[in-house]
Scaffold this motif. Structure first.
Motif, PDB file in Angstrom:
ATOM      1  N   ASN A  71       0.817  -1.201   0.000  1.00  0.00           N
ATOM      2  CA  ASN A  71       0.000   0.000   0.000  1.00  0.00           C
ATOM      3  C   ASN A  71       0.862   1.266   0.000  1.00  0.00           C
ATOM      4  OD1 ASN A  71      -2.278   1.817   1.960  1.00  0.00           O
ATOM      5  ND2 ASN A  71      -2.834   0.897   0.014  1.00  0.00           N
ATOM      6  N   THR A  99     -10.718  -2.308   2.716  1.00  0.00           N
ATOM      7  CA  THR A  99     -11.834  -1.371   2.828  1.00  0.00           C
ATOM      8  C   THR A  99     -11.369   0.077   2.909  1.00  0.00           C
ATOM      9  OG1 THR A  99     -11.853  -1.630   5.234  1.00  0.00           O
ATOM     10  CG2 THR A  99     -13.259  -3.106   3.955  1.00  0.00           C
ATOM     11  N   ASP A 100     -10.091   0.294   3.159  1.00  0.00           N
ATOM     12  CA  ASP A 100      -9.497   1.644   3.170  1.00  0.00           C
ATOM     13  C   ASP A 100      -8.350   1.622   2.165  1.00  0.00           C
ATOM     14  OD1 ASP A 100      -8.397   4.095   3.621  1.00  0.00           O
ATOM     15  OD2 ASP A 100      -8.280   3.901   5.799  1.00  0.00           O
ATOM     16  N   PHE A 103      -4.801   3.177   3.351  1.00  0.00           N
ATOM     17  CA  PHE A 103      -4.664   3.122   4.807  1.00  0.00           C
ATOM     18  C   PHE A 103      -3.249   3.423   5.272  1.00  0.00           C
ATOM     19  CE2 PHE A 103      -3.936  -1.240   3.344  1.00  0.00           C
ATOM     20  CZ  PHE A 103      -2.786  -1.599   4.033  1.00  0.00           C
ATOM     21  N   ASN A 106      -2.908   6.697   7.145  1.00  0.00           N
ATOM     22  CA  ASN A 106      -3.593   6.936   8.421  1.00  0.00           C
ATOM     23  C   ASN A 106      -2.580   7.345   9.483  1.00  0.00           C
ATOM     24  OD1 ASN A 106      -6.055   6.145   7.305  1.00  0.00           O
ATOM     25  ND2 ASN A 106      -5.751   4.004   7.859  1.00  0.00           N
ATOM     26  N   SER A 119     -17.219  -5.029  10.219  1.00  0.00           N
ATOM     27  CA  SER A 119     -17.822  -3.775   9.789  1.00  0.00           C
ATOM     28  C   SER A 119     -19.325  -3.774  10.013  1.00  0.00           C
ATOM     29  CB  SER A 119     -17.517  -3.520   8.307  1.00  0.00           C
ATOM     30  OG  SER A 119     -16.146  -3.269   8.127  1.00  0.00           O
ATOM     31  N   ARG A 130     -12.449  -1.284  10.425  1.00  0.00           N
ATOM     32  CA  ARG A 130     -11.352  -2.150  10.014  1.00  0.00           C
ATOM     33  C   ARG A 130     -10.903  -1.699   8.634  1.00  0.00           C
ATOM     34  NH1 ARG A 130     -14.642  -7.859   8.851  1.00  0.00           N
ATOM     35  NH2 ARG A 130     -16.039  -7.050   7.241  1.00  0.00           N
ATOM     36  N   HIS A 131      -9.625  -1.833   8.368  1.00  0.00           N
ATOM     37  CA  HIS A 131      -9.084  -1.375   7.089  1.00  0.00           C
ATOM     38  C   HIS A 131      -8.918  -2.510   6.087  1.00  0.00           C
ATOM     39  CE1 HIS A 131      -7.203   1.900   9.810  1.00  0.00           C
ATOM     40  NE2 HIS A 131      -8.387   2.277   9.389  1.00  0.00           N
ATOM     41  N   THR A 148      -6.511  -3.313  11.459  1.00  0.00           N
ATOM     42  CA  THR A 148      -6.470  -1.862  11.327  1.00  0.00           C
ATOM     43  C   THR A 148      -5.015  -1.420  11.416  1.00  0.00           C
ATOM     44  OG1 THR A 148      -6.920  -1.696  13.693  1.00  0.00           O
ATOM     45  CG2 THR A 148      -8.774  -1.375  12.203  1.00  0.00           C
ATOM     46  N   SER A 150      -2.410   2.141  11.753  1.00  0.00           N
ATOM     47  CA  SER A 150      -2.196   3.577  11.928  1.00  0.00           C
ATOM     48  C   SER A 150      -0.706   3.820  12.087  1.00  0.00           C
ATOM     49  CB  SER A 150      -2.961   4.108  13.144  1.00  0.00           C
ATOM     50  OG  SER A 150      -2.382   3.638  14.345  1.00  0.00           O
TER      51      SER A 150
END
Length: 215
Positions: A71, A99-100, A103, A106, A119, A130-131, A148, A150
């Motif tokens: 990513n 889903t992101d 991400f 973040n 979700s 959740r990502h 997830t 970050s």
């Protein structure tokens, strides 16, 4: 009739009572042992499920680290492959649902006690915390892993090197630092029999070491 014969006859009922008492005691012992064995089997089964969930969550963090690197290599995020009615634009990579799409950008740390979760809750309420998760097409009550991510940007301390200048007998000093992206990857594994495990790991990416965007 002698007194001895009368004594034996009077003891016949006592023998039956003693035999019944022994049978009752044996039944109680067998029942207790059976309950103990059943409890031990349940404890062993629960421990096995807990261990399996832990290692599955641990494996989820490894998957999350690899997808995170992919990513980061795509500054604008992954290319959407599906427009889901609940989750919006999503991408599917090797049976992993993203889903992101970006991400990696973040920069908000997780709040304590706020792990990734499904979700869509049981009541149909969309949560979306959740990502990514896998498998992408898991069904109700089927095992799956939610993640997830970050991160934050940090500047590393400079490191010095000494380079020899050949016959001059001199040395040339150089010092330099670097920029890292430091992430928290939080994995939640939801298994069978209400088993569940959560693991958080740290992940460090050296800026400038990105590969090509493949997705």
């Amino acid at each position: 009739m002698s007194s001895w014969q009368g004594l034996f006859r009077s003891q016949r009922g006592s023998v039956i009572n003693v035999a019944l008492l022994i049978l009752i005691l044996i039944t109680v012992v067998v029942f207790s042992l059976s309950r103990t064995s059943t409890t031990d089997i349940k404890i062993a089964g629960n421990e096995r499920q807990a261990r399996s969930a832990f290692y599955a969550a641990d494996g989820g963090t490894a998957v999350g680290g690899e997808i995170l690197e992919q990513n980061i290599a795509c500054p604008s995020g992954f290319t959407a492959t599906l427009d889901d009615a609940d989750e919006g634009l999503v991408a599917t990579i090797n049976n992993i649902r993203i889903t992101d799409l970006d991400f990696w950008a973040n920069e908000v740390d997780f709040a304590p006690g706020d792990p990734p979760a499904d979700s869509v809750r049981g009541d149909g309420t969309f949560v979306g915390n959740r990502h990514l998760y896998f498998p992408a097409d898991y069904g109700p009550e089927q095992p799956h892993t939610n993640l997830t991510v970050s991160g934050r940007t940090v500047i590393t301390q400079g490191s010095s090197i000494q380079m020899a200048a050949g016959y001059e007998g001199k040395g040339k000093g150089a010092a330099g630092g670097g920029v890292h992206l430091v992430y928290d990857i939080w994995a939640q594994y939801v298994g069978v029999g209400s088993s569940e495990a959560e693991i958080v790991i740290g992940w460090r990416h050296v800026v400038g070491m990105e590969g090509e965007c493949n997705y």
